[in-house]
Design a protein around this motif. Structure first.
Motif, PDB file in Angstrom:
ATOM      1  N   PHE A  56       9.055  -0.672   4.269  1.00 46.95           N
ATOM      2  CA  PHE A  56       7.682  -1.043   3.939  1.00 46.95           C
ATOM      3  C   PHE A  56       7.622  -2.409   3.286  1.00 46.95           C
ATOM      4  CE2 PHE A  56       7.173   3.588   4.177  1.00 46.95           C
ATOM      5  CZ  PHE A  56       6.115   3.615   5.079  1.00 46.95           C
ATOM      6  N   ARG A  57       6.471  -3.026   3.391  1.00 49.99           N
ATOM      7  CA  ARG A  57       6.258  -4.273   2.677  1.00 49.99           C
ATOM      8  C   ARG A  57       5.829  -3.932   1.251  1.00 49.99           C
ATOM      9  NH1 ARG A  57       2.841  -7.307   7.239  1.00 49.99           N
ATOM     10  NH2 ARG A  57       4.553  -7.943   8.589  1.00 49.99           N
TER      11      ARG A  57
ATOM     12  N   GLY B 262      -1.307  -8.503   6.081  1.00 52.33           N
ATOM     13  CA  GLY B 262      -0.482  -7.817   5.080  1.00 52.33           C
ATOM     14  C   GLY B 262      -0.041  -6.438   5.519  1.00 52.33           C
ATOM     15  N   GLY B 263      -0.604  -5.951   6.634  1.00 46.53           N
ATOM     16  CA  GLY B 263      -0.199  -4.634   7.120  1.00 46.53           C
ATOM     17  C   GLY B 263      -1.068  -3.519   6.579  1.00 46.53           C
TER      18      GLY B 263
ATOM     19  N   ILE C  83      -1.175   0.221   8.617  1.00 48.46           N
ATOM     20  CA  ILE C  83      -0.104   1.175   8.359  1.00 48.46           C
ATOM     21  C   ILE C  83      -0.370   2.013   7.106  1.00 48.46           C
ATOM     22  CG2 ILE C  83       2.255   1.058   7.399  1.00 48.46           C
ATOM     23  CD1 ILE C  83       2.930  -0.633   9.876  1.00 48.46           C
TER      24      ILE C  83
ATOM     25  N   ARG D 240       1.063 -16.276   9.729  1.00 48.14           N
ATOM     26  CA  ARG D 240       1.319 -14.855   9.490  1.00 48.14           C
ATOM     27  C   ARG D 240       2.813 -14.528   9.526  1.00 48.14           C
ATOM     28  NH1 ARG D 240      -2.018 -10.372  11.738  1.00 48.14           N
ATOM     29  NH2 ARG D 240      -4.072 -10.590  10.821  1.00 48.14           N
TER      30      ARG D 240
ATOM     31  N   THR E 250      -4.827 -10.843   4.775  1.00 46.44           N
ATOM     32  CA  THR E 250      -4.791 -10.752   6.238  1.00 46.44           C
ATOM     33  C   THR E 250      -3.337 -10.743   6.701  1.00 46.44           C
ATOM     34  OG1 THR E 250      -6.732 -12.126   6.206  1.00 46.44           O
ATOM     35  CG2 THR E 250      -5.703 -11.814   8.337  1.00 46.44           C
TER      36      THR E 250
ATOM     37  N   ASP F 187      -3.700 -11.132  16.146  1.00 49.37           N
ATOM     38  CA  ASP F 187      -2.488 -11.097  15.354  1.00 49.37           C
ATOM     39  C   ASP F 187      -1.437 -11.996  16.005  1.00 49.37           C
ATOM     40  OD1 ASP F 187      -0.475 -10.436  13.670  1.00 49.37           O
ATOM     41  OD2 ASP F 187      -0.167  -8.400  14.435  1.00 49.37           O
TER      42      ASP F 187
END
Ligand code: ADP
Length: 635
Positions: free
Chosen positions: A18-19, A43-44, A47, A320, A41, A292
């Motif tokens: 995970f981030r 950033g995920g 999920i 990104r 933006t 994206d």
């Protein structure tokens, strides 16, 4: 639980870990807490609701504002073999019913739904029967009237919450001021406040501003300086083409893009740009949401944006992938007047707005007292020409009616022709016997497509026509006839934007906006523009700092790279030293004007040179002004 969610991430997405914050957000949701996630933006965010939904049995409802976004996400989930559907105004009654039934009785995992569908009877009747595990609200700032993109149908979300009170909710957004953050939690009836906030600071994104009268020359220079993919934002459709042509003449591959193009054209251009076959996309603000592309190196704004929120999102499409990227905003004196003119035009007189409402009802042939949740193909240009209406004011009035919750406008989406039989095979056979003239046509349909008794099936009228050796219009006429007879449901293909009446048509004199309400709206729009104006006209504060403070971050650090920081770096002073001098000079000058030598003398010999450099910088950047008699004062 931690292991479980990591393995879901790996199994479905193939990401290793995970981030930052993603895991905390997911665990919060899985503990049953109402959760608000602010992530930049890219950033995920998806999920953070998709993984917890997969970790439990049951269905997750996702509320999303744009049909294109919903379609994208559903396709993405389907690719990962996750059962997902979307319900929006591009579908017909039968299709919606079938999807909803599937959500009650089938094993659907995600139901994407546009907010105006939430209050339909069809949905409300089935909602209590669905086995829900989560409600997710995408682009959650749309629920707040303090946000720049308020959408009244979002307000229905709190109503559906009261029907399923134990189901937790997650709201995600990449743009929310502190006022909006609080409002989101209040409007969504959070059981307790719970925000996860990742700083919007973008280490690899450089924000630059330039005062520039020769914008086209500058654009060319920028594209030569920064190689790689670029987006160029302009204010109107006409300019997209003008600039794209200009770039092409200068041997730079460019496409233009706006909401007025056909979906096929937009898809093609977008695809070529995504695949890096075309380097530059020149676009209105219609381009970007949900796109994206990781390696956008340059985002240029050729016109001043309306507000910081919009600017931040658009500029934020750069970098990104985490690599160094740059955003430039070019402005000239004329821009400010132009923006103010546009702002005025976006608030037509209330009388004019109710006139538009009335014309709209007539145009769509809706009688007073009816029309709730009916959807129509809607081309604004045709509407304007029918009633000789001015385009800009009409558009603004429709937008205003949308913000007030009377109507909703959707982007142009392509939906293919679809067909389903409403009777069973035996009944169809009886029909054929009784109507020999239509029998062979029915037969041809049956032979050409399969699955017509159980589901809506995409059909191609042209293919049918070829087999019949007839014209396509004959086929369409035949299908319409069978639809009228109740034998089948036929929805012809459409690419038009859609307009939905959200409540029954009322008498236009009842379309009232309290003057206070109307003026507040206008005041907020003006304030938003003032904020963005002070962003681009400032020459003394780090760009990144201004943006982050706007979103409520306290003491964000100087980026050290933007045009303002760069100039300040030229003083050769460390940040510490510079601030020390600033702290001393500011109160002195605020107390009263002084001659430069008096001011310098207040510093010790050792610091004279440094003070001089800092003071010169402050003068160059408008912090300190010199009057005719040579005295300095703080501006
Ligand atoms: P947002 O909605 O916040 O703009 P998305 O949810 O579309 O962002 O995610 C942006 C990209 O980041 C997507 O391509 C997504 O697959 C990817 N991504 C998200 N989370 C992770 C992760 N933990 N590891 C690697 N890639 C990720």
């Amino acid at each position: 639980m931690k292991n479980k969610i990591v393995s879901i991430l790996q199994q479905y997405w193939g990401h290793k870990s995970f981030r930052p914050l993603q895991e905390d957000i997911i665990l919060s949701v899985l503990e049953g807490n109402d959760t608000l996630a602010l992530l930049p933006t890219g950033g995920g965010k998806s999920i953070t609701f998709q993984v917890p939904a997969l970790a439990n049995d049951g269905l997750c409802i996702v509320i999303s504002p744009l049909i294109a976004l919903m379609k994208d996400q559903v396709e993405n989930l389907k690719k990962r073999r996750i059962n997902a559907y979307a319900i929006h105004s591009g579908l017909n009654h039968y299709e919606i019913e079938a999807i909803l039934n599937n959500c009650v009785y089938g094993d659907v995992k995600f139901l994407y739904i546009s907010p105006e569908r939430l209050e339909t009877e069809m949905f409300l009747l089935r909602l209590p029967k669905m086995k829900l595990n989560l409600i997710a609200v995408d682009e959650a700032h749309c629920i707040s009237q303090w946000g720049f993109d308020f959408r009244p149908p979002y307000r229905s979300i709190s109503k559906i919450r009261s029907i399923v009170p134990t189901v937790p909710i997650i709201a995600v957004t990449a743009t929310a001021t502190p006022k909006v953050v609080d409002d989101i939690m209040e409007q969504l009836a959070f059981k307790s406040k719970n925000v996860f906030r990742q700083s919007f600071y973008r280490e690899n994104l450089l924000y630059n501003v330039a005062f520039e009268e020769n914008k086209t020359g500058r654009l060319l220079q920028l594209l030569n300086e920064y190689t790689g993919t670029a987006i160029v934002y302009v204010r109107n459709r006409r300019k997209t083409k003008e600039y794209a042509d200009f770039l092409i003449r200068n041997n730079i591959g460019a496409h233009y893009y706006h909401a007025g193009l056909t979906p096929a054209e937009r898809d093609r251009k977008q695809m070529e740009w995504l695949q890096s076959k075309i380097r530059v996309m020149v676009s209105t603000n219609a381009f970007g949401m949900g796109i994206d592309k990781p390696d956008v190196r340059l985002v240029v704004h050729m016109d001043t944006p309306d507000c910081i929120e919009a600017y931040f999102q658009e500029a934020g499409r750069g970098g990104r992938d985490g690599k160094q990227s740059v955003a430039w905003l070019l402005w000239s004196k004329a821009d400010i007047a132009e923006s103010q003119k546009m702002l005025e035009a976006s608030f037509p007189e209330p009388d004019f707005i109710s006139k538009i409402y009335n014309a709209l009802g007539n145009y769509l042939q809706i009688v007073v007292g009816a029309g709730k949740l009916s959807t129509y193909d809607f081309e604004i240009s045709d509407f304007c020409s029918r009633y000789s209406l001015p385009a800009m004011e009409t558009y603004s009035s429709l937008k205003f009616l949308e913000k007030e919750g009377y109507i909703s406008l959707s982007d142009a989406i392509y939906s293919p022709s679809r067909l389903k039989f409403l009777v069973d095979k035996a009944e169809l056979y009886r029909f054929q016997l009784e109507n020999p003239s239509l029998s062979s046509f029915v037969e041809l349909i049956l032979r050409s497509f399969s699955g017509l008794f159980t589901d809506f099936v995409r059909i191609d009228e042209f293919a049918l026509a070829r087999r019949m050796n007839a014209d396509k219009s004959i086929v369409i006429k035949g299908l319409r006839q069978l639809d009228k007879l109740g034998l089948l449901a036929y929805t012809p293909a459409s690419t038009s934007p859609k307009l939905t009446f959200l409540s029954d048509r009322i008498h236009h004199r009842s379309v009232i906006f309290s003057p206070e309400h109307y003026f507040n709206r206008k005041k907020e729009a003006i304030e938003r523009f003032e904020s963005v104006k002070s962003y681009f006209t400032s020459s003394s504060k780090c760009r990144s700092q201004i943006l982050l403070e706007y979103f409520g971050e306290t003491n964000p650090r100087r980026c050290g790279m933007c045009d303002v920081c760069e100039k300040r770096n030229e003083t050769g002073l460390s940040e510490y030293k510079f601030n020390e001098i600033l702290k001393k000079v500011k109160p002195m000058l605020k107390a009263g004007p002084m001659l430069p030598e008096e001011l310098i003398a207040s510093f010790g010999i050792m610091d004279n040179e440094k003070a001089l450099a800092a003071i010169r910088w402050m003068m160059d950047n408008g912090k300190i002004v010199q009057s005719k008699d040579g005295k300095l004062f703080w501006k």
